[in-house]
Design a protein around this motif. Sequence first.
Motif, PDB file in Angstrom:
ATOM      1  N   LEU A 274     -13.334  87.982  38.474  1.00 46.07           N
ATOM      2  CA  LEU A 274     -14.606  87.295  38.696  1.00 46.07           C
ATOM      3  C   LEU A 274     -14.453  86.148  39.692  1.00 46.07           C
ATOM      4  O   LEU A 274     -15.371  85.864  40.469  1.00 46.07           O
ATOM      5  N   ALA A 275     -13.300  85.485  39.669  1.00 49.56           N
ATOM      6  CA  ALA A 275     -13.085  84.355  40.579  1.00 49.56           C
ATOM      7  C   ALA A 275     -13.073  84.802  42.033  1.00 49.56           C
ATOM      8  O   ALA A 275     -13.409  84.020  42.931  1.00 49.56           O
ATOM      9  N   ARG A 276     -12.700  86.037  42.293  1.00 50.24           N
ATOM     10  CA  ARG A 276     -12.661  86.538  43.673  1.00 50.24           C
ATOM     11  C   ARG A 276     -14.054  86.671  44.278  1.00 50.24           C
ATOM     12  O   ARG A 276     -14.190  86.763  45.505  1.00 50.24           O
ATOM     13  N   TRP A 277     -15.086  86.683  43.448  1.00 49.57           N
ATOM     14  CA  TRP A 277     -16.463  86.741  43.967  1.00 49.57           C
ATOM     15  C   TRP A 277     -16.975  85.358  44.373  1.00 49.57           C
ATOM     16  O   TRP A 277     -17.960  85.261  45.109  1.00 49.57           O
ATOM     17  N   GLU A 278     -16.343  84.316  43.893  1.00 50.87           N
ATOM     18  CA  GLU A 278     -16.877  82.976  44.116  1.00 50.87           C
ATOM     19  C   GLU A 278     -16.595  82.476  45.530  1.00 50.87           C
ATOM     20  O   GLU A 278     -15.515  82.742  46.083  1.00 50.87           O
ATOM     21  N   GLY A 285     -10.293  76.956  48.073  1.00 52.27           N
ATOM     22  CA  GLY A 285     -10.856  77.384  49.334  1.00 52.27           C
ATOM     23  C   GLY A 285     -11.208  78.860  49.354  1.00 52.27           C
ATOM     24  O   GLY A 285     -11.039  79.589  48.364  1.00 52.27           O
ATOM     25  N   PHE A 286     -11.709  79.297  50.509  1.00 53.32           N
ATOM     26  CA  PHE A 286     -12.060  80.703  50.684  1.00 53.32           C
ATOM     27  C   PHE A 286     -10.789  81.550  50.655  1.00 53.32           C
ATOM     28  O   PHE A 286      -9.766  81.181  51.215  1.00 53.32           O
ATOM     29  N   ARG A 287     -10.846  82.706  49.967  1.00 55.36           N
ATOM     30  CA  ARG A 287      -9.695  83.605  49.811  1.00 55.36           C
ATOM     31  C   ARG A 287      -8.539  82.891  49.111  1.00 55.36           C
ATOM     32  O   ARG A 287      -7.377  82.969  49.534  1.00 55.36           O
ATOM     33  N   HIS A 288      -8.861  82.162  48.063  1.00 56.61           N
ATOM     34  CA  HIS A 288      -7.834  81.515  47.251  1.00 56.61           C
ATOM     35  C   HIS A 288      -6.958  82.598  46.612  1.00 56.61           C
ATOM     36  O   HIS A 288      -7.464  83.652  46.195  1.00 56.61           O
ATOM     37  N   VAL A 420       1.060  78.596  49.147  1.00 52.92           N
ATOM     38  CA  VAL A 420       0.032  79.494  49.679  1.00 52.92           C
ATOM     39  C   VAL A 420      -1.362  78.882  49.538  1.00 52.92           C
ATOM     40  O   VAL A 420      -2.207  79.009  50.431  1.00 52.92           O
ATOM     41  N   ALA A 421      -1.616  78.209  48.410  1.00 48.30           N
ATOM     42  CA  ALA A 421      -2.928  77.609  48.156  1.00 48.30           C
ATOM     43  C   ALA A 421      -3.097  76.245  48.812  1.00 48.30           C
ATOM     44  O   ALA A 421      -4.148  75.619  48.653  1.00 48.30           O
ATOM     45  N   SER A 422      -2.064  75.762  49.490  1.00 45.51           N
ATOM     46  CA  SER A 422      -2.135  74.483  50.216  1.00 45.51           C
ATOM     47  C   SER A 422      -2.453  73.319  49.283  1.00 45.51           C
ATOM     48  O   SER A 422      -3.379  72.542  49.530  1.00 45.51           O
ATOM     49  N   PHE A 423      -1.681  73.220  48.193  1.00 47.26           N
ATOM     50  CA  PHE A 423      -1.819  72.047  47.328  1.00 47.26           C
ATOM     51  C   PHE A 423      -1.408  70.803  48.118  1.00 47.26           C
ATOM     52  O   PHE A 423      -0.574  70.856  49.021  1.00 47.26           O
TER      53      PHE A 423
END
Length: 460
Positions: A274-278, A285-288, A420-423
């Motif tokens: 479901l999170a991929r739809w947000e 960010g986009f494409r987390h 990858v998520a740029s924390f």
Amino acid sequence: MEVTSPEQESAGPLTRGCQWLKALPKEFCAKVMGIAKMAKKLGQDDPRRIIHSLKVGLALTLVSLFYYFKPLYDGFEDSALWAVLTVVVVFEFSVGATLGKGLNRMLATFVAGALGIGAHCLATLSGRTAEPILIAIFVFVIAAIVTFMRFFPRLKARYDYGLLIFILTFSLVSVSGYRDDQVLKMAHQRLSTIIVGSCISVIVCICICPVWIGEDLHNFVAANMEKLGNFLEAFGDEYFKVSEEPQSNVNKSFLQGYRSVLTSKSGEETMANLARWEPGHGPFGFRHPWKMYLKLGNLTRECAYKVEALNSYLNSKIQTPAEIRGKIQGPCEKASRESSKALKELASAFRKMVRTRSAILHIASSKTTAEELKNLLKQSVWGEADVLEIIPAASVASLLLEIIECIEKIAEAVYELAKVASFRNRDATVLPERPDLLHQGAVQQVSDIDMLHHVITIAE
């Protein structure tokens, strides 16, 4: 044998009936109070549930205007009810679920409606006699193919609702076109009302106190790591305490909190899909990289299974005597304590979305203790003790060594996801970002003073 008169027999049920009627108001009030307390608890546990209920009511009120106002009703006629039904079906608790259902419903309705109109046109060209036969064949073939597609794991995870709506819309449009010549108008009105209902649901869900399922997944994974850390923090004292001491309930909740981690797989997979739809929001960010959360969750569960095995030795019938356990008590308690600190450091940094390697020190310390424990087990520390008495303590030590390895893998997964998520960076110990440090035997402990004060010498 006692014989009762007819008057006594008739008086029994009547008396019971009167008593039941007298107790009815009290029972009714008790049930109402019970439901009220349950509703209050549900609202207090998560106030977002109350807000969600109000949002659904608002969305239904807005979409019903298309049915109440004549100018809007003239454009859709009776098809305006599809907008109301769409809101009821599409509006979910989280943004990801609502957006996923809305897009699935709109896209499936558009594609299925177009194919239904095409099937109707082809069947009409074949003549009145062959038309129902061709329509039946089209419905059979399309329904069978799309139904089989629902068994594909990736399609079922993200597009199962859309495939179901596709079958429904195609069947309705193609079959109803046999009796209704205005099939194009019907398909257009149905698509328009579904788009209106889906858009209203998505707008209300996002604009008014949105619930981001991705944020829930992020906190859920961090909480699972904390639960394992809580268990390891309490395990050492619980296992090595003197048997004559009274049982303490202080840490019992910590010792049982990890059990929810064992059954968290399905919940994590659902939230990740479901999170991929947000859309991008806040620090997400986009494409987390939501898929990496599943990898981290699997590693956490792998550690939880070893913790489950470790917990079984707390209440085992066969226990190693206290004097024998005392020989490995120090290394085991230190390994458990350092592992707990490492997990809690990882969970805290992960929850705050910061890139810090402060947990490396605790992991390195636990690995050093693990080496000491291995050497201790290789030595003849057991003396002439019975083998059955030695096995539980040796198993506990072995499981602690395996848990340290699992925590090392969890740390690597957390650092990889953070990269990858740029924390954002916030490293208090100023360590180089080298994952291979985790595989070294030890890292020299740095004092707080050394970390805060540095001497810089500039050559002339």
